[in-house]
Motif scaffolding. Structure first.
Motif, PDB file in Angstrom:
ATOM      1  N   CYS A 308       0.829  -1.206   0.000  1.00 32.26           N
ATOM      2  CA  CYS A 308       0.000   0.000   0.000  1.00 32.26           C
ATOM      3  C   CYS A 308       0.863   1.255   0.000  1.00 32.26           C
ATOM      4  O   CYS A 308       0.573   2.218  -0.721  1.00 32.26           O
ATOM      5  CB  CYS A 308      -0.941  -0.005   1.200  1.00 32.26           C
ATOM      6  N   GLU A 336      -0.728   6.475   7.146  1.00 31.55           N
ATOM      7  CA  GLU A 336      -1.981   6.831   7.825  1.00 31.55           C
ATOM      8  C   GLU A 336      -2.968   7.485   6.861  1.00 31.55           C
ATOM      9  O   GLU A 336      -4.151   7.116   6.822  1.00 31.55           O
ATOM     10  CB  GLU A 336      -1.698   7.761   8.999  1.00 31.55           C
ATOM     11  N   ARG A 337      -2.487   8.447   6.067  1.00 28.34           N
ATOM     12  CA  ARG A 337      -3.404   9.219   5.218  1.00 28.34           C
ATOM     13  C   ARG A 337      -3.824   8.462   3.955  1.00 28.34           C
ATOM     14  O   ARG A 337      -4.970   8.563   3.532  1.00 28.34           O
ATOM     15  CB  ARG A 337      -2.758  10.549   4.846  1.00 28.34           C
ATOM     16  N   CYS A 339      -3.303   4.976   3.412  1.00 26.80           N
ATOM     17  CA  CYS A 339      -3.618   3.555   3.600  1.00 26.80           C
ATOM     18  C   CYS A 339      -4.457   3.273   4.837  1.00 26.80           C
ATOM     19  O   CYS A 339      -4.871   2.130   5.053  1.00 26.80           O
ATOM     20  CB  CYS A 339      -2.327   2.749   3.690  1.00 26.80           C
ATOM     21  N   ASN A 340      -4.671   4.301   5.659  1.00 23.22           N
ATOM     22  CA  ASN A 340      -5.389   4.118   6.924  1.00 23.22           C
ATOM     23  C   ASN A 340      -4.713   3.060   7.803  1.00 23.22           C
ATOM     24  O   ASN A 340      -5.368   2.260   8.470  1.00 23.22           O
ATOM     25  CB  ASN A 340      -6.850   3.733   6.682  1.00 23.22           C
ATOM     26  N   THR A 342      -1.859   2.673  10.870  1.00 20.89           N
ATOM     27  CA  THR A 342      -1.065   3.380  11.862  1.00 20.89           C
ATOM     28  C   THR A 342      -0.377   2.372  12.772  1.00 20.89           C
ATOM     29  O   THR A 342      -0.531   1.155  12.620  1.00 20.89           O
ATOM     30  CB  THR A 342      -1.923   4.359  12.676  1.00 20.89           C
TER      31      THR A 342
END
Length: 427
Positions: A308, A336-337, A339-340, A342
């Motif tokens: 990703c 995070e932004r 691929c969501n 964390t």
């Protein structure tokens, strides 16, 4: 076990010899290469798959010459400015790299060190990795805080497996470094923890197929303030050539000491077919602030997470043209932004950390008085002294002296420590 594995490769050897006799050059092989130190090896493990062919690795089995007997003590080798020539960190021991040209299309043999570990010897029949004697166990006095942390926290390096990984838990460890560290920090990694990874590769400013180390281009200049661009190129190279070969991808710097079986055992508690981003988390809790795993402790990406990240590296949200040294923050931001994905909480069940930003001495001495450090861990708090460190510790950072790197590895793997038994290792 070794005989069975060698028999497995016998057919490949015959095929490779035929292929090389009918083709002057294949990717990863230099038919005009000759070196008396690594020209031949008794092991069929010098065959590897470069993504398209099974080929001979002419550098398989190389190790720098071990000068014996030592003309100084291991304690001397732990000094930053030592002048001893038998500490296994002399530039002359890895010289002549200028004549090693693997070709511009070279694809490094990242499983070389692992296969050498399984063989147990180099191309000349010498033990490999080179043994570390028990004098190294006693170079620090009982009052040294490095030793105190390891003993009081009961840090133990799990025995490194001597069998090929068959589960979905194969890990590629890759390091960013510079040519001047090949003889020092990288050599120490190569001879201690690197063979515990299923694959190992150093990304450097100079290629050296014996290590293996490779230099690849990236946008902008080679400088600390441009680390994000260097890391982007590293990730893209890894994704292009090794994504399907490994389940986890652990990246860090040349000043890491890693306990590889501890790392593998911990990663094995996650499902590598799911997207995971594993390391030492950082967040200052302010709205909109970045959440990421620090690059200092190294971080691991499962294959789906790396895929990703690669799919979105050129997206605007991942700032592909940004020049910054904050490569770890940029990677965390992109994950995070885009691929969501964390970070995970990687502490043990007593809230002790597995991944460490600093050396054992620093971790033991820290009294909670550094405001920024506290702020970055505010969301979950910090334990101090021996309680900062899990017995299942994965790494320490800022280990600049090769002798100290060897000590930290050997002490938790090969030294009889009384109630903390680390002498049963397979290493």
């Amino acid at each position: 076990m070794v005989q069975k594995r060698h028999a497995k490769y016998l057919g490949l050897c015959l095929l490779v010899v035929f292929n090389l006799s009918t083709s002057k050059r294949k990717v990863g092989h230099r038919s005009d290469f000759a070196s008396p130190t690594i020209a031949t090896t008794k092991s069929a493990n010098n065959i590897y798959y470069n993504g398209t062919h099974h080929i001979v690795n002419p550098w398989y089995g190389w190790q720098p010459r071990i000068k014996t007997p030592m003309n100084c003590s291991w304690a001397e080798c732990l000094k930053e400015d030592h002048t001893c020539k038998t500490c296994r960190d002399s530039p002359e021991d890895v010289s002549n790299s200028s004549s090693l040209d693997p070709g511009e299309d070279w694809i490094p043999d990242v499983t070389m060190l692992r296969r050498m570990f399984l063989d147990g010897h180099d191309a000349n029949g010498n033990p490999w990795p080179p043994p570390l004697d028990n004098d190294l166990c006693h170079v620090l006095g009982n009052n040294e805080n490095t030793k105190k942390l390891l003993d009081e926290a009961q840090v133990v390096g799990a025995p490194i497996s001597r069998t090929l990984e068959t589960k979905n838990n194969k890990i590629l460890c890759f390091i960013y470094t510079m040519e001047k560290k090949h003889a020092t920090s990288i050599r120490a990694q190569r001879e201690t923890w690197a063979p515990g990874c299923d694959g190992y590769l150093a990304f450097s400013t100079k290629s050296d197929p014996r290590i293996p180390a490779i230099s690849i281009p990236h946008r902008g200049r080679e400088e600390y303030s441009n680390m994000w661009q260097k890391i982007r190129s590293i990730l893209q190279f890894v994704g292009k050539h090794y994504l399907s070969e490994f389940d986890w991808f652990y990246m860090g710097g040349d000043d890491l000491v890693v306990y590889p079986q501890n790392l593998k055992n911990y990663l094995g508690t996650y499902n590598s077919s799911e997207p995971y981003y594993i390391g030492r988390r950082i967040w200052d809790t302010k709205p909109g602030s970045r959440r990421f795993n620090t690059g200092g402790a190294g971080y691991a990406l499962s294959r789906p997470a790396l895929q990703c990240l690669l799919d979105h590296l050129e997206d605007e949200v991942c700032m592909p043209w940004k020049k910054t040294h904050e490569e770890d923050q940029m990677a965390g931001l992109c994950l995070e932004r885009a691929c969501n994905i964390t970070y995970e909480d990687t502490r043990d069940d007593q809230r002790r950390e597995r991944f460490h930003l600093y050396s054992p001495e620093w971790e033991y001495n820290y009294k909670g008085r550094w405001g920024l450090y506290n702020k970055l861990h505010k969301a979950w708090g910090l334990l101090l002294g021996k309680d900062s460190c899990s017995p299942e510790t994965v790494n320490f950072h800022y280990i600049k002296i090769p002798g100290m790197a060897r000590y930290l590895f050997h002490y938790v793997h090969g030294c009889n420590r009384g109630s903390v038994d680390s002498s049963t290792t397979d290493v």
